[in-house]
Design an enzyme around this catalytic site. Structure first.
Site, PDB file in Angstrom:
ATOM      1  N   THR A  56       1.115  -0.896  -0.070  1.00  0.00           N
ATOM      2  CA  THR A  56       0.010   0.234   0.058  1.00  0.00           C
ATOM      3  C   THR A  56       0.701   0.937   0.249  1.00  0.00           C
ATOM      4  O   THR A  56       0.056   2.470  -0.390  1.00  0.00           O
ATOM      5  CB  THR A  56      -0.950  -0.346   1.063  1.00  0.00           C
ATOM      6  OG1 THR A  56      -2.077  -1.231   0.923  1.00  0.00           O
ATOM      7  CG2 THR A  56      -2.183   1.039   1.297  1.00  0.00           C
TER       8      THR A  56
ATOM      9  N   THR B 222       1.482  -4.212   4.282  1.00  0.00           N
ATOM     10  CA  THR B 222       2.018  -4.536   6.009  1.00  0.00           C
ATOM     11  C   THR B 222       0.720  -6.201   5.935  1.00  0.00           C
ATOM     12  O   THR B 222       1.166  -6.094   6.716  1.00  0.00           O
ATOM     13  CB  THR B 222       0.880  -3.781   6.489  1.00  0.00           C
ATOM     14  OG1 THR B 222      -0.923  -3.893   6.050  1.00  0.00           O
ATOM     15  CG2 THR B 222       0.555  -1.800   6.625  1.00  0.00           C
ATOM     16  N   ASP B 223       0.055  -6.376   5.145  1.00  0.00           N
ATOM     17  CA  ASP B 223      -0.619  -7.748   4.614  1.00  0.00           C
ATOM     18  C   ASP B 223       0.191  -8.875   5.185  1.00  0.00           C
ATOM     19  O   ASP B 223       0.180 -10.016   6.200  1.00  0.00           O
ATOM     20  CB  ASP B 223      -1.204  -8.049   3.907  1.00  0.00           C
ATOM     21  CG  ASP B 223      -2.639  -7.474   3.661  1.00  0.00           C
ATOM     22  OD1 ASP B 223      -2.764  -6.655   5.069  1.00  0.00           O
ATOM     23  OD2 ASP B 223      -3.017  -7.445   3.015  1.00  0.00           O
TER      24      ASP B 223
HETATM   25  C1  SIN Z   1      -1.353  -2.896   2.444  1.00  0.00           C
HETATM   26  O1  SIN Z   1       0.090  -2.718   2.660  1.00  0.00           O
HETATM   27  O2  SIN Z   1      -1.714  -2.555   3.673  1.00  0.00           O
HETATM   28  C2  SIN Z   1      -1.749  -3.887   1.901  1.00  0.00           C
HETATM   29  C3  SIN Z   1      -1.392  -4.828   1.145  1.00  0.00           C
HETATM   30  C4  SIN Z   1      -0.219  -5.108   0.959  1.00  0.00           C
HETATM   31  O3  SIN Z   1       0.337  -5.933   2.548  1.00  0.00           O
HETATM   32  O4  SIN Z   1       0.499  -5.317  -0.047  1.00  0.00           O
END
Ligand code: SIN
Length: 320
Positions: free
Chosen positions: A20, A99-100
């Site tokens: 993200t 983040t995932d």
């Molecule tokens: C995010 O980064 O918050 C979600 C998408 C990802 O993990 O690439």
């Protein structure tokens, strides 16, 4: 605070992997309807001032939504981290990441590199196109940690908090402060570019294991996660063992257990059968805090404090 002089140049290398933080939406008010992994890492550094005496370099290692993270990218990342950390003028490495699965990549890198210099993963909950993106501040904070002279090991930095690789966990789907370190607590905080440490850095160890990582994705031992829940059965384990179409045979099973390592009796019976047949089985609790406390007579090994996703990485590496 990082200290350096022209005769002691300090570089921080920022490796991009997507997420993200490098996502773009059609309009600035949209924080969820974006495509991850669109903005290059060099562009993410635009406008970010390095700490005094520190220079920045950027390299794009991957450009993915981290839900699609793979062994191939992990291996490439480990090799690039090892390469850069071996350069005498490099103080540390920052990795921009989704983040995932950030906690999985952090755990993996700490497990295979346990570096003497810092590797700092950072991320964002809002895309780069947002009205008020959180990525730039997180990157700035991560650079501050990577440039801190005594820093070592793999950490994650999000919303001003520094979390250890073995403890970090995404705990919120939307809030900017989306990570937690459970019982362990954070390693420290970044405040106006200064790192205030409250715990030890993750340990560094000699004899990093990254050299043994298979080049071919299909050669990585296949370890699956099966969850125990109300009404669970033996069906998933049986199906996994019978799955002839899989790219590689099942080598390991992580059981996401209830509470202190308990399993639905039907699932437990199938897991014991799998273990008898030579499949490595490990229990890891579904609880987000605490650890499995071993009991005399336990027939299936437990992963202690590790979450199921981290236990899967630990078991995969143990099987290599
Ligand atoms: C995010 O980064 O918050 C979600 C998408 C990802 O993990 O690439």
């Amino acid at each position: 605070m990082a200290t350096s002089s022209p005769s002691n140049p300090r570089r921080v290398v920022v490796l991009g992997t997507g997420g993200t933080i490098s996502g773009r939406a059609a309009n600035s008010g949209d924080n969820i309807g974006y495509t991850a992994g669109e903005v290059g890492v060099a562009d993410l550094l635009g406008g970010i001032e390095a700490p005094a005496g520190v220079t920045l370099a950027a390299e794009q290692v991957a450009q993915v939504d981290s839900k699609d993270m793979s062994f191939a990218i992990w291996r490439a990342l480990a090799l690039r981290c090892a390469h850069w950390l071996a350069q005498p003028d490099v103080a540390g490495v920052v990795i921009t990441h989704g983040t995932d699965t950030l906690e999985e990549t952090a755990f993996f890198l700490q497990s295979v590199l346990a570096p003497r210099k810092p590797i700092v993963l950072t991320c964002a909950m809002r895309p780069a196109s947002a009205l008020s993106p959180d990525g730039p501040q997180n990157v700035r904070d991560a650079i501050a940690v990577a440039a801190t002279p005594d820093a070592q090991g793999v950490t994650a930095v999000c919303a001003g908090t520094v979390l250890g690789a073995f403890d970090v966990q995404k705990v919120h789907t939307y809030r900017l402060d989306a990570f937690d370190a459970g019982d362990a607590g954070p390693v420290g905080y970044v405040e106006e570019g200064e790192v205030r440490r409250v715990r030890d850095w993750p340990a560094s160890e000699a004899g990093a294991a990254f050299g043994r990582l298979p080049e071919d994705e299909a050669a990585w031992p296949r370890v699956e996660i099966v969850m125990s829940h109300a009404g669970a059965s033996d069906a998933v384990i049986r199906a996994l063992r019978a799955d002839d179409a899989a790219i590689s045979p099942l080598r390991g099973l992580v059981l996401a257990t209830t509470g202190n390592g308990t399993l639905h009796h039907a699932l437990e019976a199938a897991a014991l059968e799998a273990q008898e047949a030579g499949i490595a089985v490990l229990r890891a609790t579904r609880c987000t805090q605490g650890r499995i406390l071993a009991k005399p007579g336990d027939k299936l090994r437990d992963a202690g404090t590790l979450t199921p996703v981290k236990a899967r990485i630990a078991l995969t590496l143990a099987l290599i």
